[in-house]
Design an enzyme around this catalytic site. Structure first.
Site, PDB file in Angstrom:
ATOM      1  N   GLY A 139       0.824  -1.203   0.000  1.00 18.67           N
ATOM      2  CA  GLY A 139       0.000   0.000   0.000  1.00 18.67           C
ATOM      3  C   GLY A 139       0.853   1.246   0.000  1.00 18.67           C
ATOM      4  N   GLY A 178       2.584   7.639   3.980  1.00 14.39           N
ATOM      5  CA  GLY A 178       3.617   6.637   4.067  1.00 14.39           C
ATOM      6  C   GLY A 178       3.344   5.428   3.194  1.00 14.39           C
ATOM      7  CG  ASP A 237      -8.438   6.074   4.634  1.00 16.08           C
ATOM      8  OD1 ASP A 237      -9.206   6.546   3.764  1.00 16.08           O
ATOM      9  OD2 ASP A 237      -7.308   5.624   4.360  1.00 16.08           O
TER      10      ASP A 237
END
Length: 450
Positions: free
Chosen positions: A41, A46, A162
């Site tokens: 991901g 990050g 999220d």
């Protein structure tokens, strides 16, 4: 092969026995125990890797999140670093079977690293790509599995911020849904609720208030709603909202045969409300609505359209059968007045409701339930009211009724559409008296006594 942790390198062909990157010379072993296997991901805060823990002979897999912002990013870097450190402290409190465990936290080479439990399985994004759009039963199950998890984190004063298909994994071991990536989770404080903070999350899924940095628990519910309509349509949420009409048009993108019941549609619509005052206030409230919808009042057959007191219900039946909800609502008021021999248009008080003949009340109720397919009716309202512990304010929010001050006259605004919230009709236009807002108590009590 080992992956280099240097964000500017990420060389992936380092042999298993190599200790430093062959390309840039970076140390490959993190915190003297972890080596990165592959990237899984990448976001604004990050990179996420699948890694191996060499400290144990079995070399178990884990998830490592690397956080690294260049010094030139200034204030944004500071805010992001603050959020990441906050996550490391807060994640340890999230002991739940549907949340990955926190395994460690460390800093190395001016980078922050978070180590979490690896959950083997597919994300809902991957399921959508592989199997196609979800149906109502699958969406119902997603809501039932995830809402308790959201209530758990919200009770701990944490907002995920999220929620999206890529952050929900179906565990291949247990089959249950796991909520991942709390990398932008934020601890709710009094200051956070009042001040604008850092905007984080995925633009397609975040609630309007979150775009202004004011995330609240209902923001997660909004994102869950957007997740559901994306899974139902496989269309970008950006394209499911018509900006010219300022409304969601997700129903227009459902594939033929993938029909969604008005019950579930009403719940999704309320999750997607732009105004937080019109949205569900808690995950528990959504779950109550969901449980109610799928244990709906049984539809009884209406055996007669004339009552013993001489009231004729043929017109009400015809109006309801043709979905003329507004005229049917007005006719309901007329018939209730007739049943207790009051002039048409008279307001009904609590004492009047207690006098309504059981037969008449039941005929009206059964006709509404039958022709709305369980979406409207006095019994539907009664169940919603009682499921919310007889809280009239919460009841009004659930059925989409406006609230007024106790000293205000009972003026109202209703929506006479198939898509109106569950229990929205019949309306309260007939309710009178100095305590007119207690009418739902009187109706519920009369239904119980009958």
């Amino acid at each position: 092969m080992k992956l280099c942790p240097n964000i500017g390198c990420l060389y992936s062909h380092n042999p298993q026995t190599t200790q430093v990157c062959l390309k840039c010379g970076e140390q490959l072993l993190l915190n003297h125990r972890y080596h990165l296997w592959r990237q899984v991901g990448h976001g604004g805060f990050g990179i996420t890797f699948l890694a191996v823990d060499e400290q144990f002979p079995s070399q178990p897999k884990c998830i490592i999140k690397q956080f690294n912002f260049p010094a030139s990013s200034g204030r944004n870097s500071y805010q992001a670093m603050k959020l990441f450190r906050q996550e490391a402290m807060r994640l340890d409190e999230l002991q739940h079977p549907q949340i990955p465990k926190l395994l460690g936290y460390f800093e190395q080479e001016n980078r922050l690293y978070l180590v979490q439990e690896w959950i083997p399985g597919q994300t809902l994004k991957e399921e959508l790509q592989e199997n196609g759009v979800f149906n109502e039963q699958k969406i119902q199950q997603i809501l039932k599995e995830l809402l308790p998890v959201l209530q758990f984190i919200h009770d701990l004063q944490i907002i995920h911020r999220d929620i999206k298909p890529a952050n929900i994994i179906r565990s291949s071991a247990q089959g249950q849904l796991i909520l991942i990536d709390f990398g932008v989770a934020k601890h709710i404080t009094a200051t956070a609720l009042l001040q604008t903070g850092t905007t984080v999350g995925s633009p397609e899924y975040i609630a309007p208030e979150q775009t202004r940095g004011k995330a609240i628990p209902a923001s997660d519910l909004y994102s869950l709603g957007v997740t559901c309509i994306h899974l139902l349509t496989d269309i970008s949420p950006f394209d499911l909202f018509d900006v010219t009409c300022d409304r969601w048009v997700w129903r227009d993108y459902l594939l033929p045969g993938n029909t969604i019941s008005p019950k579930l549609g009403t719940i999704l619509d309320k999750l997607l409300q732009n105004a937080t005052s019109q949205r569900y206030k808690s995950a528990t409230e959504v779950l109550q609505a969901l449980n109610f919808c799928y244990h709906i009042v049984p539809q009884k057959s209406v055996n007669k359209l004339h009552s013993e007191v001489g009231v004729d219900y043929h017109r009400l039946r015809d109006l309801l059968a043709t979905k003329q909800w507004h005229l049917a609502d007005e006719e309901t008021w007329v018939l209730m007045c007739q049943a207790i021999s009051k002039p048409t248009g008279s307001y009904l008080f609590m004492s009047d409701i207690a006098k309504l003949p059981c037969e008449d009340l039941q005929i009206i109720d059964q006709l509404w339930i039958k022709y709305s397919q369980g979406h409207f009716g006095f019994s539907v309202q009664k169940q919603i009211y009682e499921s919310l512990e007889c809280d009239y304010v919460r009841f009004c929010s659930a059925v989409g009724w406006h609230l007024y001050n106790a000293n205000s006259p009972p003026q109202w605004q209703f929506f006479f559409q198939n898509s109106s919230p569950l229990g929205h009709l019949p309306s309260r236009i007939w309710a009178g008296g100095t305590q007119w807002w207690r009418h739902i108590d009187a109706v519920a009590q009369r239904l119980t006594n009958c």
